[in-house]
Write a protein that holds these residues in place. Structure first.
Motif, PDB file in Angstrom:
ATOM      1  N   GLY A   1       0.815  -1.205   0.000  1.00  8.48           N
ATOM      2  CA  GLY A   1       0.000   0.000   0.000  1.00  8.48           C
ATOM      3  C   GLY A   1       0.841   1.244   0.000  1.00  8.48           C
ATOM      4  O   GLY A   1       2.066   1.204   0.027  1.00  8.48           O
ATOM      5  N   ILE A   2       0.135   2.367  -0.061  1.00 11.25           N
ATOM      6  CA  ILE A   2       0.803   3.663  -0.013  1.00 11.25           C
ATOM      7  C   ILE A   2       0.035   4.551   0.956  1.00 11.25           C
ATOM      8  O   ILE A   2      -1.197   4.518   0.997  1.00 11.25           O
ATOM      9  CB  ILE A   2       0.955   4.277  -1.429  1.00 11.25           C
ATOM     10  N   GLU A   3       0.767   5.298   1.761  1.00 12.38           N
ATOM     11  CA  GLU A   3       0.163   6.111   2.817  1.00 12.38           C
ATOM     12  C   GLU A   3       0.588   7.571   2.660  1.00 12.38           C
ATOM     13  O   GLU A   3       1.772   7.848   2.458  1.00 12.38           O
ATOM     14  CB  GLU A   3       0.632   5.612   4.193  1.00 12.38           C
ATOM     15  N   PHE A   4      -0.355   8.452   2.761  1.00 11.21           N
ATOM     16  CA  PHE A   4      -0.085   9.891   2.678  1.00 11.21           C
ATOM     17  C   PHE A   4      -0.506  10.541   3.986  1.00 11.21           C
ATOM     18  O   PHE A   4      -1.576  10.236   4.511  1.00 11.21           O
ATOM     19  CB  PHE A   4      -0.899  10.537   1.556  1.00 11.21           C
ATOM     20  N   LEU A   5       0.324  11.428   4.469  1.00 11.84           N
ATOM     21  CA  LEU A   5      -0.032  12.170   5.681  1.00 11.84           C
ATOM     22  C   LEU A   5       0.408  13.616   5.508  1.00 11.84           C
ATOM     23  O   LEU A   5       1.579  13.890   5.270  1.00 11.84           O
ATOM     24  CB  LEU A   5       0.647  11.567   6.915  1.00 11.84           C
ATOM     25  N   LEU A   6      -0.541  14.522   5.613  1.00 13.54           N
ATOM     26  CA  LEU A   6      -0.225  15.947   5.578  1.00 13.54           C
ATOM     27  C   LEU A   6      -0.648  16.511   6.922  1.00 13.54           C
ATOM     28  O   LEU A   6      -1.814  16.421   7.306  1.00 13.54           O
ATOM     29  CB  LEU A   6      -0.976  16.645   4.439  1.00 13.54           C
ATOM     30  N   LYS A   7       0.326  17.044   7.640  1.00 16.66           N
ATOM     31  CA  LYS A   7       0.068  17.421   9.018  1.00 16.66           C
ATOM     32  C   LYS A   7       0.395  18.891   9.222  1.00 16.66           C
ATOM     33  O   LYS A   7       1.403  19.372   8.725  1.00 16.66           O
ATOM     34  CB  LYS A   7       0.966  16.564   9.913  1.00 16.66           C
TER      35      LYS A   7
END
Lengths: 912, 266
Positions: free
Chosen positions: A743-749
């Motif tokens: 999978g691929i995970e994106f996080l914008l914080k």
């Protein structure tokens, strides 16, 4: 010339002008002191000489009653006399005389011999909260060298405090321009506002500037020179709630760009507490489900899946002790009382070599240590439970204790029922956390922490079950030197359940338990400016009592039967090095070697393909049935493309020797932990990951993108129609196969400002291939969820009001639905074809909460929290079952059960 | 583990669950034959019924499959079963003997289906039966009392008839934890169809068949019962593994049967 300054606490001060200072030996004064304090003595000298003293108040205030009479004596000699018998040493920097506690063997007034090649020294220490004295773990310590002639170029190093707040950095020696004096420090400590940074020393800058950042604390900077090993114990002030003064600092506030560690989600309890939760029960295990790659096991559930792994593949540690069943009340609440928790680290991949034993993740929960400065009480009252915590010092400023308890009171409402079977029922859980630490000098500290929790469900005297975890950890931190940190732990962990059943004319108890004794040794060696080594060993003795039935009374209608106890020894050694190859490239490489020995006494079996016993093997007590040895390589690298961007890659192998055998996705207290046997082999997972990390808009935003592929071996599932409650060898009910997840995970914080929060998105696939299931073809694991989105926002409206909200969306679980139906013995049964070929409906929900800060004084503060879970009342499917229509037996129908809609909550929290 | 289920239900209930009937789009697939064959130790107890799977959305009326050749073999004797109704094949003379093994042969559309089952010996019957109130409910349930023979494993199934109408719940028991004991087992069922005629009331006549099964058939029923409602609790449901080879659903059981009846008093 400015007036002399005594540093009291942590006030801002800057280095004074060096001028053309005279030597301490040349300036001669006449001085008379009669029962004076050290402070008065220093004031006198300042008055009579050009020198100014810098010292920390606590260092000098213990020295009183000084009587002295000298005539025309050099200040150097006077100081030697004054400081004789104290642990203080002095150093001259221009006209400034710095008094400091001696930190090493260097004699106070002999500077170390100068060498031609720049020597290397250590700056180390412990970082604590100024208010409570709690150690701060994971604080970032960033040291930058100023482009001064004596400093080795403008470079920087970053480290983070370890789990005990300790840091150590090795740097080339560096002294200020033009200074020939011995070790000196000058502190520049501020809230890191740009203004105060500009107001640095005007001449002869210190070669090093240290910046310490930690979530929830004000950033502090400290300028220092380094000509011998230096101890800098730093206390950070808590971040004020002043909205106007939020500043963005250069150093990363969250994840590190430089560190090769990836797949790590850190959650500070202060952050977690702002996010809305069901029933207003703050729950870190539910909050982490809002992060990418961590998926909820179901509506309102504290169970979770990490990167496609099953719920039992998470290593959940509370102060290093394994918590075997981290949930209460069938999974709706976690065992972690947020009042007692300091922070939580979740490793989704690239696990450091000191962790082992589970395939998917490590959830490392650390308990609060307690306030070592002042006594405090805090607590809360909610609709489900109430909490109370007491903490305080044991030795002022040195050691502390904390006791925290929580109990639910749903059962009090049951008592209101007029039905005697209901009002005699019991339904509650409680938790008790306790921790104490004690300091033996500067080098040794002992920690004792424990957890005890229990769930009780009972119907008067007819039937009941109670279950819970107990853990205890005794730890000894020892500093062999400023570069060698040691921790030794002795850990006890226990999970058990007891069932009482007095129905159907049989009266009996069932007891089952898993118990560990664990000895661990970890060494962290800050070997040089480029290498940090960790090594250690870990030995666990597991005892599993799978089930013991005890008949009550002579006519119990059941036989007392005890399944044989299972013993095993799980050993591991590891070594790992983080090597800063260049300023941009860092590599962590290591190996964990695990050995799992299945021990007698007991019978073990061989099986044929149908799961029937074909051979019984007898073992004596302590005899080794089988030892599984698995090398687990751990490799990770990071490359910093520019100051705001880096890429990382990692490979990790994990082994799992204990397996939770569950035929249920809902958390069930009677799910069985089984160890490897001659037939059940260790589960293995190999995970490859790469990631991209970018700080945006002047470090206001963090973008993290990680992608992974995980291959799993020796995965376990039940045979079709397996009977869990059986005396027969469990292996006969199991099937084995492999799994894969990617999978691929994106996080914008956004971490700073009035509005903070994040957006996380995961796209993933998880499949299993088990021999004997789905015609041996790949099928979607139940927890395979294609899309998973979480949006979290916390907004500070004003000093009084705080608003937070989250919205969650994920693809429904992969489930098995019937393709048809048939009749047996006159009744209708359902016909199934492919495993997990259908999907539950998509899940989504919005929660929000308002926090009203009621009263805030130094002594007392309180707040009210109002929340709504599932605010727009989406009927999320908890379960879909199939049945004959209750009204028309000629029709079958699908029935959807949903649990939580518009769940309001209110809770009151206080602190004094 | 019934008590845990009950407690789970209470808990879920407290957590404000709600239920609704929904439409799920289910695939329609190829049909499969379902063969259900029994030989009992009673004369005329040999019966084989053959049906087919249907789509989920169709009605619950299952028509039998005619035209099969059905034989039950014992030692060297073969007993043909003749079609006495649509898809129902019987033999009026064959009565099984406990301890003996019986073989089933079905030829249908040119495909041979075979199975084998051994009738348990001895055949255990009930010492007594009685009706009492259930826990957490005002409903009444029947309790069977029987004495399990010590030694080899025993597997039981009970069928409850209230005024001649068969209860659809599968009641199972085994002696893993009760070997050699006198056992009381309450036949709990959940009347989720809300049909009052399923409940046990004063004046009803209740009959219980106690069926002694072999291990394979017991596990078939166990799996069938577990999967009765789809993925309840989350475990993936699957078709129970029967003992008939050839690629059909169903089972063949040589079983001993004992019966007791009572008239429910106040």
């Amino acid at each position: 010339m400015r007036v002399s300054t005594f540093i009291i606490g942590l006030l801002i001060l800057t280095a004074a002008h060096p001028a053309h200072a005279q030597s301490l030996d040349d300036v001669k004064i006449t001085l008379q002191l009669n029962h004076a304090s050290m402070k008065e003595a220093l004031h006198q000298i300042e008055r009579l000489s050009p020198f100014k003293f810098l010292a920390s108040a606590e260092d000098v205030e213990h020295h009183n009653d000084i009587t002295l009479a000298v005539k025309n004596e050099s200040v150097a000699n006077i100081l030697r006399t004054l400081l004789k018998g104290t642990n203080l040493q002095y150093k001259q920097v221009g006209v400034n005389i710095i008094l400091k506690r001696s930190t090493n063997a260097t004699t106070p007034d002999t500077p170390p011999a100068k060498t031609r090649t720049p020597a290397k020294f250590t700056v180390s220490g412990t970082i604590r909260s100024a208010r409570t004295g709690e150690t701060i773990l994971g604080a970032t310590v960033h040291v930058e060298s100023a482009p001064a002639p004596t400093a080795p170029g403008a470079s920087s190093v970053t480290t983070a405090t370890n789990e005990y707040g300790f840091y150590s950095l090795i740097l080339p020696a560096g002294s200020p321009t033009g200074s020939t004096a011995g070790p000196t420090t000058s502190r520049t400590s501020s809230a890191a506002s740009p203004a105060s940074r500009k107001a640095g020393p005007t001449t002869g800058p210190d070669p090093y500037r240290m910046t310490i950042t930690a979530i929830g604390f004000k950033t502090q900077t400290l300028d220092f020179t380094l000509t011998s090993d230096l101890v800098e114990n730093i206390q950070l002030d808590e971040e004020a709630k002043d909205l106007q003064q939020v500043t963005v600092v250069a150093a990363t506030n969250g994840r590190s760009l430089q560190s090769p560690q990836m797949g790590l989600e850190k959650l500070n309890i202060r952050e977690a507490n702002k996010i809305p939760v069901i029933f207003g029960e703050r729950d870190i295990l539910k909050t982490i489900q809002l992060l990418p790659g961590i998926k909820s096991a179901g509506d309102g559930n504290s169970g979770f899946y990490v990167r496609g792994g099953a719920a039992d593949q998470n290593l959940i540690l509370l102060d290093e002790a394994v918590v075997y069943n981290p949930s209460h009340l069938l999974g709706f609440f976690s065992t972690f009382n947020s009042d007692a928790i300091k922070n939580i680290d979740v490793y989704k991949g690239g696990m450091p070599a000191q962790y082992g034993g589970r395939l998917s993740s490590v959830v490392d929960v650390k308990m609060n240590e307690g306030n070592n400065k002042d006594y405090g009480v805090n607590g809360g009252i909610g609709i489900i439970s109430s909490r109370l915590t007491v903490e305080g010092p044991i030795q002022q400023d040195k050691s502390s204790f904390l006791i925290s308890g929580r109990r639910t009171y749903a059962d009090l409402f049951l008592k209101l029922s007029s039905d005697s079977t209901i009002n005699k029922s019991q339904l509650y859980f409680y938790d008790l956390n306790a921790k104490a630490n004690y300091s033996f000098g500067d080098k040794d500290r002992l920690y004792l922490s424990g957890y005890f929790g229990r769930d009780v469900l009972a119907q008067s005297n007819i039937a009941g079950i109670n279950w819970g975890n107990t853990t205890a950890t005794l730890r000894w931190n020892h500093l062999f030197s400023t570069r060698l940190f040691s921790n030794t732990s002795l850990i006890y962990s226990n999970y058990d359940y007891k069932i009482h059943d007095n129905q159907d004319g049989s009266d009996f108890n069932i007891f089952s338990q898993i118990r560990d004794w664990n000895l661990k040794e970890d060494l962290q060696w800050y070997a040089g400016s480029k290498n940090t080594l960790s090594t250690g060993l870990d030995a666990i003795f597991h005892t599993i009592r799978p089930g013991e039935i005890t008949a009550i009374g002579a006519d119990a209608g059941i036989n007392s039967i005890a399944l044989p106890r299972r013993y095993s020894l799980e050993n591991a050694v590891y070594a790992t090095d983080t090597w800063k190859a260049t300023d941009r490239l860092s590599i962590t490489y290591g190996l964990r070697l695990s050995a799992f020995s299945v021990l007698g006494k007991g019978d073990y079996y061989n099986f044929n393909a149908n799961g029937q016993v074909i051979d019984t093997l007898h073992y004596r007590s302590g005899q080794i049935v089988k030892t599984y040895v698995n090398p687990e390589p751990r490799i990770a690298a990071s490359y910093q493309l520019n100051p705001t961007t880096s890429i990382k890659a990692s490979y990790v192998r994990n082994t799992q020797n204990l397996h939770l055998i569950s035929n249920n996705t809902a958390n069930n207290p009677t799910d069985k932990w089984v160890a490897n046997t001659n037939v059940i082999k260790p589960e293995l997972a190999d995970q490859w990951a790469i990631g991209y990390y970018k700080n945006l808009a002047g470090n206001k935003y963090e973008l993290t993108v990680e992608t992974y592929y995980k291959a799993m071996q020796n995965q376990i599932d039940y045979r079709n129609g397996a009977n869990v409650f059986t005396n027969h060898p469990i292996e006969s009910e199991l099937l084995f196969g492999k799994g894969r997840a990617y999978g691929i995970e994106f996080l914008l914080k956004k971490r700073v400002g009035r509005l903070t929060g994040w957006i996380s998105y995961t796209l993933s696939k998880t499949q299993l291939r088990i021999n004997g299931i789905n015609n041996n073809q790949w099928y979607n694991a139940r927890q395979d969820r294609t899309h998973d989105i979480a949006i979290v926002g916390v907004y500070e409206i004003n000093k009084k009001w705080n608003f937070s909200a989250d919205w969650v969306f994920y693809t429904g679980d992969a489930v098995t639905f019937p393709n048809g139906k048939y009749t047996v013995n006159g009744d209708v049964y359902f016909y199934y074809t492919n495993r997990n070929a259908y999907r539950m409906p998509d899940y989504h929900r919005l929660d929000f909460s308002f926090t009203d800060q009621l009263k805030k004084t130094k002594k007392f503060s309180s707040e009210l929290v109002f929340g709504v879970y599932n605010a727009y009342g989406r009927e999320n499917a908890y379960q879909i079952s199939f049945r004959e229509s209750p009204t028309n037996p000629n029709v079958t129908q699908a029935l959807e059960t949903s649990l939580f809609r518009w769940v309001p909550s209110i809770s009151y929290n206080f602190k004094f | 583990m019934r008590q845990i289920r009950i407690l789970t239900l209470i808990t879920i209930g407290l957590l404000c669950a709600c239920q609704r009937v929904i439409t799920v789009h289910l695939n329609t697939g190829a049909t499969k034959y379902v063969i259900e064959g029994v030989v009992t130790d009673q004369p005329g107890g040999a019966s084989v019924s053959i049906t087919q799977t249907k789509d989920f959305s169709s009605n619950n009326t299952f028509t039998g499959v005619s035209g099969a050749t059905v034989t039950i073999e014992h030692n060297d004797s073969a007993y043909p079963l003749t079609e006495s109704g649509p898809g129902v094949y019987t033999n009026s003379t064959l009565a099984g003997i406990p301890g003996n093994t019986y073989n089933l042969k079905v030829v249908l559309d040119g495909v041979l289906y075979t199975a084998s089952s051994t009738m348990p010996n001895p055949v255990v019957g009930m010492d007594s039966i009685y009706v009492s109130n259930g826990v957490l409910t005002t409903k009444r349930y029947l309790t069977v009392v029987y004495t399990d023979p010590a030694g080899p494993p025993n597997y039981y199934r009970w069928v409850q008839y209230v005024n001649g109408r068969q209860e659809q719940t599968v009641f199972l028991g085994n002696d893993e934890f009760t070997d050699g004991l006198t056992v009381k087992d309450q036949l709990d069922f959940n009347n989720d169809t809300k049909d009052p005629h399923r409940d046990i009331n004063t004046g009803d006549s209740v009959r219980i068949d106690m069926i002694n099964l072999d291990s394979t058939v017991y596990h078939y029923w166990f799996a069938l019962q577990q999967n009765a409602n789809g993925s309840t609790g989350g475990a993936s449901p699957a078709n129970p593994t029967g003992n008939i080879s050839g690629g059909c659903l169903g089972y063949f059981s040589a079983q001993g049967v004992r019966t007791r009846s009572l008239l429910v008093g106040k």
